[in-house]
Design a protein around this motif. Structure first.
Motif: not given
Ligand code: CMC
Length: 433
Positions: A73-84
């Motif tokens: 949904r537009g969010y890079p996987i790196e950011q999601l894996a790090e913060h979510c």
């Protein structure tokens, strides 16, 4: 710089009239030639394996294989894996947006309060042989949910679809864990709803009624990350299977069971299990050369499992994240000197430097590392693909919902290039040679 083309023309070498086709652009990624009306001209396109064909439009996941990008949904996987955590990511995939704090609490509460299975479902497990592969059990039990959880039956109703999504997200971990418990002959462990999603799965896998089980937070975090990284991957084989099965209006639980069946194959979700089997077969660092030689030999069907990807040609962004997690887990468990993990790291190094793999852009994929992480966590090889399935359920159900929300979607019905016999006349059995 030339303008982007807006039309393409097919010309024929027999003087037939050319056909003009529109070119469509998405928000990111390759343009597509719209061939929907081509069949009216009495001609089809030929593309086995969908190497060059977009089968749908989707707002969910974007991949750029050349650049190694993966966005949910537009969010890079790196950011999601790090913060979510996986609950936030599932909400994002299914509902289109990351939840705010209240929405997250509500979503998590809904999923958590539906983790238990209908008691009668335990009888379905008991119908399987004890040595059944967990994926065989998953295909069967998830498919059987269609007989247990009757949605109002209206796949075109957004609320019905949402209920189905919640039921699947909540219950598939219980089904996956129980397929393991059944396999090893231990009692089924009921979900412990004070735990988070990843911890709860570990509890159902590893706890017994006799002893208290306290999930290790580093391992639970690593497990949650595996779920995030595997949650969706646009129109891969299993997701396309879910869409194709669902395109006829079929029951959603049956469609997800079809996705699980497709995922099982070693070229897809079965790769993490196949990677560990391969490492066991190699057995020792001294034998890596022999297996690399086999992987290059075109007369040998052996492939280096956990290497290569249909879409990622430079690097799999999930692999980079999982590689880091892999080292965190090995450190936490003091396993850096374990012979199997040393072997995996040596294989990774040799393959990354070998001309055959470099020139074909064959890099370790996410499953090379996720298999190692899961093994270190004490998860048996046979459960790897079942865990992939539980993660991918979030993506499957998001994609299934998206398709059904589109009132214009059509039943999936590919055409073919027929290469069989032309018409011939029936021969009675007595006259057949
Ligand atoms: N080992 C040895 N050679 C390979 C491998 C491999 N793992 N993968 C591809 N090749 C070679 C292949 O023989 C071909 O060589 P040549 O050009 O000389 O004929 C070239 O690389 C291109 O391969 P391809 O078969 O055209 O690639 P593909 O896009 O059809 O296949 C793949 C992609 C993932 C099925 C394949 O790389 C493979 O079988 N890998 C091992 C299984 C695996 O790890 N799968 C998990 C993928 S990640 C999880 C997921 O998203 O499902």
């Amino acid at each position: 710089m030339t303008n982007k083309p807006t039309k393409a023309t097919i010309t024929f070498d027999n003087g037939a009239a050319p056909i003009e086709l529109p070119i469509l652009s998405g928000s990111l990624g390759n343009d597509v030639i719209d061939i929907r009306n081509l069949s009216k001209h009495g001609i089809f396109t030929y593309d086995p394996g969908f190497m060059s064909t977009a089968a749908c439009n989707s707002n969910i996941t974007f991949i750029d294989g050349e650049k190694g990008l993966l966005y949910y949904r537009g969010y890079p996987i790196e950011q999601l894996a790090e913060h979510c955590d996986f609950m936030e990511v599932s909400h994002l995939l299914i509902n289109g947006e990351l939840p705010n704090a209240t929405q997250k609490q509500e979503f998590t509460r809904t999923i958590t309060s539906h983790t238990m299975l209908h008691d009668q479902l335990s009888n379905i497990f008991r119908g399987f042989r004890r040595d059944a592969h967990p994926m065989a059990v998953m295909v069967g039990v998830v498919g059987s949910m269609s007989a247990f959880y009757h949605t109002k039956g209206d796949i075109h109703d957004a609320q019905s679809r949402e209920i189905t999504a919640h039921q699947l997200l909540a219950k598939v971990p219980t089904i996956a864990a129980w397929s393991y418990k059944y396999n090893i002959g231990q009692p089924f462990m009921y979900p412990a709803n004070h735990l988070n999603y990843a911890e709860n799965f570990m509890h159902m896998m590893f706890a017994t009624p006799c002893e208290q089980y306290v999930p290790n937070p580093v391992l639970a975090k690593a497990f949650d990350r595996i779920l995030i990284l595997h949650a969706d991957h646009e129109q891969n084989a299993s997701t396309s299977t879910v869409r194709l099965a669902g395109s006829s209006g079929a029951n959603p639980f049956a469609c997800i069971a079809a996705g699980i069946a497709s995922l099982w194959g070693p070229a897809h979700g079965g790769a993490n299990e196949a990677t560990l089997k391969m490492l066991e077969e190699i057995g020792d660092i001294s034998r890596i050369g022999e297996f690399i030689k086999r992987a290059k030999d075109k007369t040998d069907t052996f492939r280096l499992m956990g290497f290569g990807h249909r879409v990622y040609r430079n690097m799999d962004p999930r692999a980079a994240i999982m590689r880091k997690t892999c080292h965190e887990v090995l450190n936490e468990l003091g396993l850096n000197d374990d012979p199997m993990f040393k072997l995996a790291m040596a294989l990774e190094k040799i393959a990354l430097e070998d001309e055959y793999f470099v020139s074909r852009q064959l890099y370790p994929n996410v499953d090379f590392y996720s298999g190692i992480v899961m093994r270190a966590m004490g998860i048996p090889n046979s459960m790897f693909t079942a865990i992939f399935a539980l993660a991918r359920t979030a993506g499957w159900i998001a994609q299934w919902s998206e398709m059904n929300a589109d009132s214009g979607h059509k039943i999936g019905r590919p055409r073919q290039l027929y290469t069989g016999e032309t018409r011939r006349e029936f021969v009675p059995i007595v006259k057949r040679t």
